[in-house]
Design a protein around this motif. Structure first.
Motif, PDB file in Angstrom:
ATOM      1  N   LEU A   1       0.852  -1.189   0.000  1.00 16.26           N
ATOM      2  CA  LEU A   1       0.000   0.000   0.000  1.00 16.26           C
ATOM      3  C   LEU A   1       0.883   1.232   0.000  1.00 16.26           C
ATOM      4  N   TYR A   2       0.418   2.230  -0.693  1.00 13.37           N
ATOM      5  CA  TYR A   2       1.182   3.465  -0.840  1.00 13.37           C
ATOM      6  C   TYR A   2       0.347   4.620  -0.320  1.00 13.37           C
ATOM      7  N   TYR A   3       0.896   5.368   0.643  1.00 14.97           N
ATOM      8  CA  TYR A   3       0.212   6.579   1.098  1.00 14.97           C
ATOM      9  C   TYR A   3       1.252   7.510   1.675  1.00 14.97           C
ATOM     10  N   GLU A   4       0.936   8.785   1.635  1.00 13.84           N
ATOM     11  CA  GLU A   4       1.873   9.758   2.172  1.00 13.84           C
ATOM     12  C   GLU A   4       1.425  10.251   3.532  1.00 13.84           C
ATOM     13  N   ASP A   5       0.123  10.211   3.762  1.00 16.29           N
ATOM     14  CA  ASP A   5      -0.418  10.751   4.993  1.00 16.29           C
ATOM     15  C   ASP A   5      -1.725  10.026   5.283  1.00 16.29           C
TER      16      ASP A   5
ATOM     17  N   SER B   1      -6.450  12.316   2.233  1.00 18.19           N
ATOM     18  CA  SER B   1      -5.295  11.545   1.733  1.00 18.19           C
ATOM     19  C   SER B   1      -5.806  10.292   1.033  1.00 18.19           C
ATOM     20  N   THR B   2      -4.951   9.774   0.177  1.00 20.57           N
ATOM     21  CA  THR B   2      -5.301   8.578  -0.591  1.00 20.57           C
ATOM     22  C   THR B   2      -4.339   7.443  -0.259  1.00 20.57           C
ATOM     23  N   ILE B   3      -4.870   6.268  -0.188  1.00 21.43           N
ATOM     24  CA  ILE B   3      -4.026   5.063  -0.121  1.00 21.43           C
ATOM     25  C   ILE B   3      -4.222   4.331  -1.437  1.00 21.43           C
ATOM     26  N   ASN B   4      -3.120   3.936  -2.061  1.00 21.41           N
ATOM     27  CA  ASN B   4      -3.221   3.099  -3.255  1.00 21.41           C
ATOM     28  C   ASN B   4      -2.818   1.682  -2.878  1.00 21.41           C
ATOM     29  N   TYR B   5      -3.549   0.723  -3.389  1.00 20.95           N
ATOM     30  CA  TYR B   5      -3.246  -0.680  -3.104  1.00 20.95           C
ATOM     31  C   TYR B   5      -2.802  -1.386  -4.374  1.00 20.95           C
TER      32      TYR B   5
HETATM   33  C1  LIG Z   1      -2.135   6.779  -6.188  1.00 25.23           C
HETATM   34  O1  LIG Z   1      -2.440   6.568  -7.556  1.00 25.23           O
HETATM   35  C2  LIG Z   1      -2.736   7.750  -8.263  1.00 25.23           C
HETATM   36  C3  LIG Z   1      -3.184   7.363  -9.656  1.00 25.23           C
HETATM   37  O2  LIG Z   1      -2.310   6.438 -10.224  1.00 25.23           O
HETATM   38  C4  LIG Z   1      -1.496   8.647  -8.274  1.00 25.23           C
HETATM   39  O3  LIG Z   1      -1.778   9.839  -8.959  1.00 25.23           O
HETATM   40  C5  LIG Z   1      -1.108   8.961  -6.849  1.00 25.23           C
HETATM   41  O4  LIG Z   1       0.085   9.710  -6.841  1.00 25.23           O
HETATM   42  C6  LIG Z   1      -0.926   7.690  -6.053  1.00 25.23           C
HETATM   43  N1  LIG Z   1      -0.700   8.029  -4.676  1.00 25.23           N
HETATM   44  C7  LIG Z   1       0.271   7.499  -3.938  1.00 25.23           C
HETATM   45  C8  LIG Z   1       0.363   7.939  -2.544  1.00 25.23           C
HETATM   46  O5  LIG Z   1       1.055   6.671  -4.372  1.00 25.23           O
END
Ligand SMILES: *[C@@H]1O[C@H](CO)[C@@H](O)[C@H](O)[C@H]1NC(C)=O
Ligand SMILES: *[C@@H]1O[C@H](CO)[C@@H](O)[C@H](O)[C@H]1NC(C)=O
Ligand SMILES: *[C@@H]1O[C@H](CO)[C@@H](O)[C@H](O)[C@H]1NC(C)=O
Length: 352
Positions: free
Chosen positions: A99-103, A108-112
């Motif tokens: 999982l990717y998130y900055e905050d 904030s968004t988490i990408n999986y």
């Molecule tokens: C999550 O995915 C979006 C779309 O691909 C991207 O713009 C965004 O930077 C990503 N966020 C993180 C925290 O990786």
């Protein structure tokens, strides 16, 4: 001085504008942090007017009065109201994925993502909502499924772990076997790959090799004129003083060909009439080498003369399939020297 006070009274659809002649400073609608919300929409306020402040959704108020008042000098009273973004809980790690998130603050968004061989079951991203919860539940990474491995005719597969039902997951491995006399052609190992397919299925074939051929100056352990099965072997030998070079036996291979045959290599004779040789650690006059024959790969030395130093030295040469090169430094003595002055031959004088 003319004084103009424009007063916006907010009614559902009607604004009243009053113009007075009274000099009093007015307050302009204040600038506030983006996270702070203000009541009403009016742009000018008379002294004494109050403005109620609150935090926008997704922000939590900390400290400070929530109300400011327009003073007679046209200044608003101070507020230390701060609105801090709401925090969503830290996300749990995703097994077999990342999982990717900055905050973890509001918005904030988490990408999986899932590791190779796994597919995402659920949403690929989540957003921290105004109420401090994530917009979607944590997804799961499920292994790619391959189904059962295809089985070649006359073959079986033995999985490395017990398979339940009709599916096999990414990474499951197995070994193919062919029922005798079938021979497995291809890769015996099988694996459910990340793309959801099995690695290439091998074949089970009957393999035979044609009757083996004899070799020059040799013989075979079997002369049967029949097809030979996979892995059957035939041995070779050489006649007389021929020496077998290569592997003693050949084997019928998967491709229906025999493995490489050996060959029989001829013996050599030492091609001098007069002189002494060193053979198998013994010094022999050439006549003593009876019969005059050394075998393939054997080494014999002839004696040469170092004219400058007046001494003799042995020079080795090897029998290669019937050919024995006489060293260039070797000089065959004349019959006279050989018979009468044999003591002065390079083999008899002091050695270098
Ligand atoms: C999550 O995915 C979006 C779309 O691909 C991207 O713009 C965004 O930077 C990503 N966020 C993180 C925290 O990786
Ligand atoms: C396997 O799949 C077949 C059809 O695809 C189905 O009829 C059968 O019930 C399945 N067996 C198991 C054990 O799931
Ligand atoms: C078998 O041997 C023949 C003759 O040497 C050769 O032409 C052929 O390519 C070989 N077959 C295989 C499958 O290696």
């Amino acid at each position: 001085m003319e004084r103009v006070v424009t007063l916006f009274l907010l009614c559902p659809f009607v604004f009243f504008t009053t113009v007075t002649s009274q000099q009093d400073d007015v307050c302009f609608r204040p600038e506030m942090a983006a996270s702070i919300e203000m009541s009403g929409v009016q742009r000018y306020f008379n002294p004494g007017a109050e403005l109620v402040l609150s935090c926008k959704p997704g922000y939590t108020p900390v400290s400070g009065p929530r109300k400011i008042v327009c003073t007679a000098s046209g200044q608003w009273t101070k507020t230390r109201l701060m609105c801090i973004p709401k925090l969503c809980p830290y996300p749990d790690p995703l097994s077999n994925g990342e999982l990717y998130y900055e905050d973890t603050v509001y918005q904030s968004t988490i990408n999986y993502t899932c590791h190779e061989g796994y597919v995402l079951n659920g949403a690929s991203s989540a957003v921290c909502q105004a109420d401090g919860t994530w917009s979607v539940p944590v997804p799961a990474c499920r292994p790619v499924s391959c189904g059962l491995a295809p089985i070649p005719q006359s073959g079986i597969i033995i999985y490395d772990k017990t398979i339940r039902g009709n599916t096999t997951d990414y990474g499951v491995t197995g070994t193919y076997k062919c029922l005798p006399p079938y021979v497995l052609i291809g890769d015996a190992r099988a694996e459910c790959t990340a793309s959801g397919t099995w690695t290439k299925t091998p074949e089970c074939r009957v393999v035979t090799c044609p009757p083996p051929e004899n070799i020059n100056e040799g013989y075979m352990s079997s002369n049967e004129q029949r097809d030979y099965d996979y892995m059957e072997t035939v041995k070779y030998g050489c006649h007389g003083h021929y020496v077998l070079e290569g592997s003693l036996q050949i084997v019928c291979q998967k491709n229906g060909n025999w493995s490489e045959k050996p060959s029989c290599k001829a013996p050599c004779s030492v091609g001098i009439q007069r002189g002494r040789i060193l053979y198998k650690g013994r010094k022999l006059w050439i006549k003593e080498l009876d019969p005059n024959r050394i075998l393939h790969k054997e080494i014999v030395s002839l004696y040469c003369l170092d004219k400058a130093r007046g001494c003799g030295y042995a020079t080795p040469t090897q029998c290669i399939d019937g050919n024995l090169k006489i060293p260039e430094c070797f000089e065959q003595p004349s019959s006279l020297d050989y018979n009468l002055h044999s003591g002065s031959l390079p083999s008899e004088i002091q050695q270098c």
